[in-house]
Design a protein around this motif. Structure first.
Motif, mmCIF file in Angstrom:
data_model
loop_
_atom_site.group_PDB
_atom_site.id
_atom_site.type_symbol
_atom_site.label_atom_id
_atom_site.label_comp_id
_atom_site.label_asym_id
_atom_site.label_seq_id
_atom_site.Cartn_x
_atom_site.Cartn_y
_atom_site.Cartn_z
ATOM 1 N N THR A 91 11.118 17.056 5.159
ATOM 2 C CA THR A 91 10.571 18.405 5.304
ATOM 3 C C THR A 91 9.110 18.410 4.887
ATOM 4 O O THR A 91 8.767 17.876 3.829
ATOM 5 N N PRO A 92 8.209 19.013 5.675
ATOM 6 C CA PRO A 92 6.781 19.012 5.331
ATOM 7 C C PRO A 92 6.486 19.882 4.133
ATOM 8 O O PRO A 92 7.232 20.769 3.780
ATOM 9 N N THR A 143 4.622 9.078 -1.740
ATOM 10 C CA THR A 143 4.821 10.214 -0.845
ATOM 11 C C THR A 143 3.453 10.653 -0.345
ATOM 12 O O THR A 143 2.588 11.026 -1.146
ATOM 13 N N VAL A 144 3.251 10.568 0.951
ATOM 14 C CA VAL A 144 1.947 10.872 1.530
ATOM 15 C C VAL A 144 2.016 12.181 2.301
ATOM 16 O O VAL A 144 3.064 12.602 2.780
ATOM 17 N N LEU A 173 6.285 6.738 2.192
ATOM 18 C CA LEU A 173 5.757 5.655 3.007
ATOM 19 C C LEU A 173 6.556 4.362 2.819
ATOM 20 O O LEU A 173 6.918 3.988 1.702
ATOM 21 N N ASP A 174 6.830 3.708 3.957
ATOM 22 C CA ASP A 174 7.463 2.392 3.978
ATOM 23 C C ASP A 174 8.892 2.413 3.436
ATOM 24 O O ASP A 174 9.325 1.484 2.735
ATOM 25 N N THR A 175 9.641 3.459 3.762
ATOM 26 C CA THR A 175 11.048 3.519 3.347
ATOM 27 C C THR A 175 11.969 3.760 4.546
ATOM 28 O O THR A 175 13.148 4.055 4.369
ATOM 29 N N ALA A 227 -1.690 11.341 -1.422
ATOM 30 C CA ALA A 227 -0.626 10.380 -1.739
ATOM 31 C C ALA A 227 -0.297 10.521 -3.214
ATOM 32 O O ALA A 227 -1.186 10.707 -4.056
ATOM 33 N N LYS A 228 0.991 10.448 -3.551
ATOM 34 C CA LYS A 228 1.385 10.560 -4.946
ATOM 35 C C LYS A 228 2.623 9.723 -5.223
ATOM 36 O O LYS A 228 3.341 9.348 -4.293
#
Length: 228
Positions: A91-92, A143-144, A173-175, A227-228
């Motif tokens: 979800t955004p 999380t980006v 990212l990358d999951t 990104a966090k």
């Protein structure tokens, strides 16, 4: 005889005088009643004016309150199958302003990009930096938050965009939550950057994915907002 006539005349005069005084009293009473009636009518008129003004002000306040509540409609969720969202992700994020640009970001990130069709054959992922940001690089597992526009590579036809929803996309990212071309292409991209991803079908949705997703080679222009 003369005395009786005089007495009779005096009595008649007294009656006329009493009648005249009664008429004057009645007139004064009638005039007083008329003035009182007029004053009461004026008072009612003033009260009605005050009440009308108060109602008008109340209606204005209610109208302003209603407009303030309805001026912020809810935004449709991004990444639905019907829209073939680029990465089919989480979800955004909900944001107060769009787009939520990073500190010191290039102002160009505030304007929707217009990707064009590509040329030639894309056999591997190609990442092209259009604007280089000043922030840290995005890393695997973070999380980006991104804005994006996706088009089909062959004809440049847009099939999805976070801009049309006025809401950026947020995912890890990358999951595996997005297409491989995103997971691979966005690692190492600095915050505040705008990159173009040319993604072959094998790293996107395949050649004939169905379910409304676009097939073949795709082109995305992605803004890395955080990104966090």
């Amino acid at each position: 005889m003369t005395e009786r006539v005089a007495t009779s005349q005096r009595g008649a005069a007294n009656k006329r005088a009493a009648s005249t005084q009664l008429d004057k009293a009645e007139k004064r009473a009638a005039a007083k009643a008329a003035r009182a009636k007029a004053a009461a009518a004026e008072k009612r008129k003033r009260m009605l004016g005050i009440v009308g003004s108060a109602l008008a002000v109340l209606l204005i306040i209610v109208g302003i309150a209603w407009y303030a509540r309805s001026g912020d409609p809810s935004t449709p969720a991004a990444g639905t199958n019907s829209e073939a969202s680029a990465p089919g992700a989480d979800t955004p994020s909900q944001v107060a302003a769009f787009p939520p640009l990073p500190v010191d970001a290039d102002p160009a990130l505030g304007t929707k990009p217009t990707p064009t069709a590509g040329t030639g054959t894309v056999s591997k992922l190609v990442v092209t930096t259009l604007i280089e940001g000043k922030g840290p690089a995005a890393k695997s597992g973070q999380t980006v938050t991104v804005n994006y526009v996706g088009v089909t590579y062959a004809d440049g036809k847009e099939f999805d965009s976070s801009w049309k929803r006025s809401q950026p996309l947020e995912f890890q990212l990358d999951t595996g939550g997005v297409i491989p071309g995103w997971d691979q292409g966005l690692q190492g991209v600095k915050i505040g950057s705008r990159v173009q991803l040319d993604i072959p079908a094998s790293l996107a949705y395949g050649d004939n994915p169905g379910n409304g997703a676009p097939g073949g080679t795709l082109r995305f222009v992605v803004d890395m907002l955080g990104a966090k």
